[in-house]
Design a protein around this motif. Structure first.
Motif, mmCIF file in Angstrom:
data_model
loop_
_atom_site.group_PDB
_atom_site.id
_atom_site.type_symbol
_atom_site.label_atom_id
_atom_site.label_comp_id
_atom_site.label_asym_id
_atom_site.label_seq_id
_atom_site.Cartn_x
_atom_site.Cartn_y
_atom_site.Cartn_z
ATOM 1 N N TYR A 1 0.840 -1.217 0.000
ATOM 2 C CA TYR A 1 0.000 0.000 0.000
ATOM 3 C C TYR A 1 0.875 1.267 0.000
ATOM 4 O O TYR A 1 0.679 2.183 -0.806
ATOM 5 C CB TYR A 1 -0.932 -0.011 1.217
ATOM 6 N N ASP A 2 1.867 1.302 0.912
ATOM 7 C CA ASP A 2 2.734 2.496 1.008
ATOM 8 C C ASP A 2 3.519 2.726 -0.274
ATOM 9 O O ASP A 2 3.712 3.863 -0.714
ATOM 10 C CB ASP A 2 3.697 2.360 2.197
ATOM 11 N N ASP A 3 3.939 1.612 -0.867
ATOM 12 C CA ASP A 3 4.705 1.704 -2.103
ATOM 13 C C ASP A 3 3.828 2.293 -3.226
ATOM 14 O O ASP A 3 4.248 3.196 -3.953
ATOM 15 C CB ASP A 3 5.203 0.299 -2.464
ATOM 16 N N LEU A 4 2.590 1.772 -3.311
ATOM 17 C CA LEU A 4 1.651 2.285 -4.320
ATOM 18 C C LEU A 4 1.376 3.767 -4.091
ATOM 19 O O LEU A 4 1.316 4.572 -5.025
ATOM 20 C CB LEU A 4 0.328 1.522 -4.214
ATOM 21 N N ARG A 5 1.187 4.122 -2.841
ATOM 22 C CA ARG A 5 0.839 5.496 -2.470
ATOM 23 C C ARG A 5 1.970 6.455 -2.871
ATOM 24 O O ARG A 5 1.739 7.525 -3.411
ATOM 25 C CB ARG A 5 0.614 5.526 -0.956
ATOM 26 N N ARG A 6 3.190 6.015 -2.583
ATOM 27 C CA ARG A 6 4.339 6.877 -2.913
ATOM 28 C C ARG A 6 4.446 7.117 -4.416
ATOM 29 O O ARG A 6 4.816 8.198 -4.855
ATOM 30 C CB ARG A 6 5.635 6.237 -2.399
ATOM 31 N N ARG A 7 4.096 6.108 -5.182
ATOM 32 C CA ARG A 7 4.233 6.254 -6.633
ATOM 33 C C ARG A 7 3.014 6.881 -7.291
ATOM 34 O O ARG A 7 3.059 7.263 -8.448
ATOM 35 C CB ARG A 7 4.516 4.868 -7.273
ATOM 36 N N ASN A 8 1.886 6.937 -6.558
ATOM 37 C CA ASN A 8 0.619 7.363 -7.180
ATOM 38 C C ASN A 8 -0.076 8.505 -6.439
ATOM 39 O O ASN A 8 -1.219 8.371 -6.024
ATOM 40 C CB ASN A 8 -0.333 6.171 -7.287
ATOM 41 N N HIS A 9 0.636 9.613 -6.273
ATOM 42 C CA HIS A 9 0.019 10.821 -5.692
ATOM 43 C C HIS A 9 -0.673 10.559 -4.367
ATOM 44 O O HIS A 9 -1.796 10.992 -4.145
ATOM 45 C CB HIS A 9 -0.969 11.439 -6.685
ATOM 46 N N ASN A 10 -0.021 9.804 -3.504
ATOM 47 C CA ASN A 10 -0.507 9.597 -2.142
ATOM 48 C C ASN A 10 -1.786 8.755 -2.070
ATOM 49 O O ASN A 10 -2.482 8.768 -1.066
ATOM 50 C CB ASN A 10 -0.715 10.951 -1.445
ATOM 51 N N VAL A 11 -2.109 8.052 -3.145
ATOM 52 C CA VAL A 11 -3.318 7.213 -3.110
ATOM 53 C C VAL A 11 -2.927 5.766 -3.457
ATOM 54 O O VAL A 11 -2.452 5.483 -4.556
ATOM 55 C CB VAL A 11 -4.398 7.714 -4.098
ATOM 56 N N GLY A 12 -3.149 4.863 -2.484
ATOM 57 C CA GLY A 12 -2.787 3.460 -2.693
ATOM 58 C C GLY A 12 -3.976 2.515 -2.619
ATOM 59 O O GLY A 12 -3.899 1.373 -3.067
ATOM 60 N N ALA A 13 -5.084 2.995 -2.031
ATOM 61 C CA ALA A 13 -6.256 2.127 -1.882
ATOM 62 C C ALA A 13 -7.512 2.938 -2.193
ATOM 63 O O ALA A 13 -7.693 4.022 -1.650
ATOM 64 C CB ALA A 13 -6.330 1.576 -0.461
ATOM 65 N N VAL A 14 -8.366 2.400 -3.075
ATOM 66 C CA VAL A 14 -9.587 3.139 -3.465
ATOM 67 C C VAL A 14 -10.772 2.188 -3.563
ATOM 68 O O VAL A 14 -10.616 0.973 -3.619
ATOM 69 C CB VAL A 14 -9.413 3.847 -4.835
ATOM 70 N N ARG A 15 -11.935 2.783 -3.609
ATOM 71 C CA ARG A 15 -13.146 2.015 -3.867
ATOM 72 C C ARG A 15 -13.506 2.140 -5.346
ATOM 73 O O ARG A 15 -12.983 3.003 -6.059
ATOM 74 C CB ARG A 15 -14.307 2.582 -3.054
ATOM 75 N N VAL A 16 -14.439 1.281 -5.739
ATOM 76 C CA VAL A 16 -15.041 1.430 -7.067
ATOM 77 C C VAL A 16 -16.106 2.509 -6.937
ATOM 78 O O VAL A 16 -16.859 2.538 -5.970
ATOM 79 C CB VAL A 16 -15.694 0.105 -7.519
#
Ligand code: ZN
Length: 236
Positions: free
Chosen positions: A180-195
């Motif tokens: 999650y942290d890795d995704l967040r760092r690479r994607n504008h502070n967002v690592g987990a989302v809903r549909v």
């Protein structure tokens, strides 16, 4: 396998808030522009004050010159009317000197009068420049107070949210958190989302039916096929 959807989304919500607070610090007005304006206005004030000073010095010198001229003229006219000088040529020379001294005195009088006007204008310029510098100082004080107040407010908010974030992160399995942290760092502070409305709330790509089925099964973590973020079912 129990999915930590609630925890991850709560962590994301906190991280979003923390991210906004950090971003807000960067946008706060520190007053550099007003600081520059103040420096300019102070320089103008110094120039204006220096001009008044120079004019005052000149005026004093002219007044001294006038006084010595008047003494000279007084002495010359005393001699002229004393009757001591009989020689017509000498008398004429003395008369001419008195006339010349009168002319000089008139010039000095005019200079003094003109300079009084200049001094009045220059003193007004000092007043204007001082008021303008004071105004900038006041504006700077207001800005600095506001900046300090905003920084303190943001620090307080971060001081609350950071420990809450750490507590929440500690509840999440280490490998899930790392991803999650890795995704967040690479994607504008967002690592987990809903549909949301059938699309990934992170990248807005439509979610395919195969992914929807996996989301409904809820027995494994699902990632957006486009942005790789953790994907969770919409709230309804
Ligand atoms: Zn996505």
């Amino acid at each position: 396998m129990r999915l930590q959807a609630k925890e991850l989304l709560a962590l994301q919500a906190l991280d979003t808030e923390i991210g906004k607070l950090h971003a807000e610090v960067g946008t706060l007005e520190k007053g550099e522009r007003v600081e520059r304006a103040l420096a300019q206005r102070q320089a103008r004030l110094e120039q204006a004050a220096a001009k008044v000073h120079a004019l005052e010095v000149d005026q004093r010198n002219t007044e001294l010159e006038l006084r010595s001229l008047e003494e000279k003229r007084h002495d010359a006219s005393q001699v002229l009317y004393s009757g001591r000088i009989k020689n017509p040529r000498e008398l004429q020379a003395l008369e001419l000197e008195v006339v010349s001294l009168d002319r000089q005195r008139q010039r000095l009088d005019e200079t003094i009068l003109r300079r009084m006007d200049e001094l009045e204008t220059a003193r007004k310029a000092v007043e204007t420049a001082a008021a303008s510098a004071e105004e900038a100082e006041k504006a700077l004080r207001v800005l600095r107070r506001r900046y300090e107040r905003d920084v303190a407010r943001i620090d307080d908010a971060l001081g609350e949210k950071q420990p809450a974030r750490e507590r929440l992160a500690a509840e999440i399995a280490a490998d899930i958190l790392r991803r999650y942290d890795d995704l967040r760092r690479r994607n504008h502070n967002v690592g987990a989302v809903r549909v949301e409305n059938g699309a990934c709330a992170g990248c807005r790509m439509k979610i395919g039916s195969a992914v929807i089925r996996r989301l409904l099964a809820a027995d494994q973590y699902v990632y957006c096929e486009s942005c790789s973020r953790y994907l969770f079912q919409s709230e309804e």
